[in-house]
Design an enzyme around this catalytic site. Structure first.
Site, PDB file in Angstrom:
ATOM      1  N   HIS A  77      12.122  21.663  -6.222  1.00 12.89           N
ATOM      2  CA  HIS A  77      13.006  22.648  -6.850  1.00 12.89           C
ATOM      3  C   HIS A  77      13.343  22.357  -8.305  1.00 12.89           C
ATOM      4  O   HIS A  77      14.012  23.149  -8.958  1.00 12.89           O
ATOM      5  CB  HIS A  77      14.299  22.825  -6.044  1.00 12.89           C
ATOM      6  CG  HIS A  77      15.280  21.691  -6.229  1.00 12.89           C
ATOM      7  ND1 HIS A  77      15.213  20.535  -5.515  1.00 12.89           N
ATOM      8  CD2 HIS A  77      16.344  21.560  -7.056  1.00 12.89           C
ATOM      9  CE1 HIS A  77      16.186  19.725  -5.881  1.00 12.89           C
ATOM     10  NE2 HIS A  77      16.896  20.322  -6.822  1.00 12.89           N
TER      11      HIS A  77
HETATM   12  C1  UD1 Z   1      20.977  23.456  -8.907  1.00  9.12           C
HETATM   13  C2  UD1 Z   1      21.388  22.263  -9.763  1.00  9.12           C
HETATM   14  C3  UD1 Z   1      20.505  21.069  -9.421  1.00  9.12           C
HETATM   15  C4  UD1 Z   1      20.506  20.780  -7.920  1.00  9.12           C
HETATM   16  C5  UD1 Z   1      20.157  22.048  -7.150  1.00  9.12           C
HETATM   17  C6  UD1 Z   1      20.340  21.786  -5.678  1.00  9.12           C
HETATM   18  C7  UD1 Z   1      22.218  22.774 -12.035  1.00  9.12           C
HETATM   19  C8  UD1 Z   1      21.882  22.751 -13.458  1.00  9.12           C
HETATM   20  N1  UD1 Z   1      21.195  22.536 -11.186  1.00  9.12           N
HETATM   21  O1  UD1 Z   1      19.654  23.808  -9.265  1.00  9.12           O
HETATM   22  O2  UD1 Z   1      21.011  19.920 -10.075  1.00  9.12           O
HETATM   23  O3  UD1 Z   1      19.548  19.788  -7.651  1.00  9.12           O
HETATM   24  O4  UD1 Z   1      21.057  23.106  -7.543  1.00  9.12           O
HETATM   25  O5  UD1 Z   1      19.623  22.701  -4.913  1.00  9.12           O
HETATM   26  O6  UD1 Z   1      23.351  22.969 -11.680  1.00  9.12           O
HETATM   27  N2  UD1 Z   1      19.160  31.242  -6.231  1.00  9.12           N
HETATM   28  C9  UD1 Z   1      19.109  32.159  -5.224  1.00  9.12           C
HETATM   29  N3  UD1 Z   1      19.947  31.977  -4.163  1.00  9.12           N
HETATM   30  C10 UD1 Z   1      20.810  30.940  -4.072  1.00  9.12           C
HETATM   31  C11 UD1 Z   1      20.852  30.016  -5.125  1.00  9.12           C
HETATM   32  C12 UD1 Z   1      20.017  30.186  -6.201  1.00  9.12           C
HETATM   33  O7  UD1 Z   1      18.347  33.117  -5.254  1.00  9.12           O
HETATM   34  O8  UD1 Z   1      21.559  30.839  -3.085  1.00  9.12           O
HETATM   35  C13 UD1 Z   1      18.274  31.446  -7.385  1.00  9.12           C
HETATM   36  C14 UD1 Z   1      19.020  32.125  -8.532  1.00  9.12           C
HETATM   37  O9  UD1 Z   1      18.260  33.178  -8.987  1.00  9.12           O
HETATM   38  C15 UD1 Z   1      19.116  31.076  -9.606  1.00  9.12           C
HETATM   39  C16 UD1 Z   1      18.005  30.093  -9.257  1.00  9.12           C
HETATM   40  O10 UD1 Z   1      17.805  30.196  -7.850  1.00  9.12           O
HETATM   41  O11 UD1 Z   1      18.924  31.617 -10.870  1.00  9.12           O
HETATM   42  C17 UD1 Z   1      18.399  28.686  -9.589  1.00  9.12           C
HETATM   43  O12 UD1 Z   1      19.693  28.400  -9.065  1.00  9.12           O
HETATM   44  P1  UD1 Z   1      20.693  27.452  -9.862  1.00  9.12           P
HETATM   45  O13 UD1 Z   1      21.893  27.189  -9.043  1.00  9.12           O
HETATM   46  O14 UD1 Z   1      20.912  27.955 -11.233  1.00  9.12           O
HETATM   47  O15 UD1 Z   1      19.855  26.122 -10.036  1.00  9.12           O
HETATM   48  P2  UD1 Z   1      19.083  25.241  -8.949  1.00  9.12           P
HETATM   49  O16 UD1 Z   1      17.648  25.199  -9.308  1.00  9.12           O
HETATM   50  O17 UD1 Z   1      19.450  25.680  -7.592  1.00  9.12           O
HETATM   51  N1  UDP Z   2      18.395  20.191   2.341  1.00  7.81           N
HETATM   52  C1  UDP Z   2      18.690  21.048   3.394  1.00  7.81           C
HETATM   53  N2  UDP Z   2      17.841  22.098   3.635  1.00  7.81           N
HETATM   54  C2  UDP Z   2      16.717  22.328   2.901  1.00  7.81           C
HETATM   55  C3  UDP Z   2      16.434  21.438   1.830  1.00  7.81           C
HETATM   56  C4  UDP Z   2      17.292  20.391   1.570  1.00  7.81           C
HETATM   57  O1  UDP Z   2      19.688  20.876   4.088  1.00  7.81           O
HETATM   58  O2  UDP Z   2      16.005  23.291   3.186  1.00  7.81           O
HETATM   59  C5  UDP Z   2      19.321  19.080   2.068  1.00  7.81           C
HETATM   60  C6  UDP Z   2      18.677  17.724   1.949  1.00  7.81           C
HETATM   61  O3  UDP Z   2      18.484  17.141   3.223  1.00  7.81           O
HETATM   62  C7  UDP Z   2      19.711  16.995   1.112  1.00  7.81           C
HETATM   63  C8  UDP Z   2      20.199  18.058   0.180  1.00  7.81           C
HETATM   64  O4  UDP Z   2      19.894  19.302   0.794  1.00  7.81           O
HETATM   65  O5  UDP Z   2      20.810  16.579   1.912  1.00  7.81           O
HETATM   66  C9  UDP Z   2      19.491  17.934  -1.144  1.00  7.81           C
HETATM   67  O6  UDP Z   2      19.727  19.059  -1.903  1.00  7.81           O
HETATM   68  P1  UDP Z   2      18.737  19.534  -3.041  1.00  7.81           P
HETATM   69  O7  UDP Z   2      17.396  18.965  -2.829  1.00  7.81           O
HETATM   70  O8  UDP Z   2      18.874  21.006  -3.111  1.00  7.81           O
HETATM   71  O9  UDP Z   2      19.437  18.959  -4.360  1.00  7.81           O
HETATM   72  P2  UDP Z   2      19.445  17.525  -5.075  1.00  7.81           P
HETATM   73  O10 UDP Z   2      19.833  16.511  -4.085  1.00  7.81           O
HETATM   74  O11 UDP Z   2      18.092  17.292  -5.662  1.00  7.81           O
HETATM   75  O12 UDP Z   2      20.456  17.704  -6.158  1.00  7.81           O
END
Ligand code: UD1
Ligand code: UDP
Length: 349
Positions: free
Chosen positions: A199
């Protein structure tokens, strides 16, 4: 009575706050107000975690999902300020390194509300990562810094933050220990597979990187289960998916631990999943060039390969050495230590 506002917004933060909320529920002297920024909003990125982990339903949802960094951070700042002014908490708790962490901290600090940062002191030394900026700023303006590892304590000390720092251990380790019995009791969803998640924008938003990773996956003999984050799902729409890669919707936490527990190998760019692989004694190949969790690298239990096809394929064959987790991520009671410390400190004021 101490009133705490917990501020969360993204998937890994729900998992982290669950551990503290479990402790708070048993303490009569703390009142917790749950504030969801709305950064993650799909049911399988948010609601499922509140339900499975029995996290108190949010008292507020700021609906700040989507948008680029400035917009997202700005929306949280704007929506959170009146909430904190109204609630007047004794303390705000923020988690990890997302835009919700940064905006939550900044809003509280400007209102002179003390802030505790859970998972403080992590550094990748890569300022291209938005999370690195969020962490540095948060650590330098928060009041209480709870470090999950000794390495994090050292980084905080080097930045002159020792006075604010406490080694608590990792709340995600607490969580895996808490659920370890039920993980072992559940039956596998699949057999004979590798588990992967991707991601990070450095992979999802760079077609060359994503193609190189998919080519490496294609060369594996194993089936690959890939619960796809929405950011990845969008990027994959343009690409041909190898036959052995099975894309599924994001899953809830307990299902994810199940997928991890029965997998033969993990390939990920997630911070949380790197650690959970280590906690459950699984070899992990990290699709990044650096990690905030160097403890996991010992004896090849985690290997940094970036998006390089050759390195990914070579890492698959590497054997791991001795495994030792003792004391690296605390004792599984980080949440209790954090709450005890905060109660002690707040009664001093
Ligand atoms: C965010 C965090 C990252 C973390 C990740 C966990 C920041 C800068 N990044 O990244 O550190 O590792 O969350 O998963 O805060 N979206 C959906 N549905 C959702 C959520 C997101 O469609 O429920 C889409 C949105 O269009 C959004 C894109 O995913 O623009 C990215 O979501 P965003 O929360 O901005 O960043 P992540 O890549 O999820
Ligand atoms: N995770 C989850 N479902 C998924 C993918 C990840 O529950 O489909 C959990 C994973 O086991 C971990 C956490 O989400 O506990 C990690 O989140 P993510 O990878 O989104 O973010 P990061 O840790 O890199 O910030």
């Amino acid at each position: 009575m101490m009133k705490i506002c917990s501020i969360v917004g993204a998937r890994p933060q729900f998992i982290k706050v669950a551990t503290l909320s479990r402790v708070i529920k048993n303490r009569k002297d703390i009142d917790e107000i749950m504030i969801h920024t709305g950064q993650h909003y799909d049911d399988n990125m948010s609601k499922v975690f509140f339900e499975q982990l029995k996290i108190p339903q949010p008292h507020y949802n700021l609906a700040a999902g989507g948008g680029h960094h400035g917009l997202q951070t700005g929306k949280i700042l704007q929506a959170l300020e009146p909430v904190l002014v109204h609630e007047k908490p004794n303390l705000v708790i923020v988690y990890g390194d997302t835009n919700s962490t940064l905006a939550g901290t900044l809003t509280a600090v400007k209102l002179n509300i003390p802030v505790a940062h859970v998972e403080a002191g992590l550094r990748s030394f890569n300022r291209d990562m938005p999370e690195e900026i969020n962490r540095i700023v948060t650590d330098h303006i928060a009041d209480f810094l709870f470090a999950p590892t000794r390495t994090a304590m050292d980084f905080l000390a080097k930045e002159g933050l020792s006075e604010h720092s406490v080694f608590s251990g990792d709340v995600m380790y607490d969580s895996v220990k808490f659920f370890s019995k039920s993980i072992r009791q559940r039956r596998p969803f699949y057999h004979d597979y590798y588990l992967t998640t991707i991601h990070r924008p450095a992979n999802t938003d760079n077609a060359n990187h994503l193609l190189s990773i998919l080519e490496a996956f294609h060369s594996f003999q194993k089936k690959i289960i890939l619960p796809a984050h929405p950011r990845l799902r969008r990027a994959l729409n343009q690409l041909k998916i190898p036959n052995n890669v099975q894309i599924i919707e994001p899953v809830g936490y307990l299902d994810m631990l199940n997928l991890l527990f029965y997998s033969d190998l993990v390939l990920t760019d997630s911070g949380g999943l790197q650690k959970e692989s280590f906690f459950l004694n699984k070899k992990c190949i990290t699709l990044r060039d650096e990690t905030e969790w160097p403890e996991t690298l010992e004896n090849n239990w985690n290997m940094l390969v970036g998006a390089d096809k050759e390195k990914i394929c070579n890492a698959e064959k590497v054997k791991c050495g001795e495994y030792n987790i003792i004391e690296k991520f605390g004792n599984g009671h980080a949440a209790e230590q954090i709450i005890d410390y905060l109660l002690k400190e707040s009664f001093k004021c």
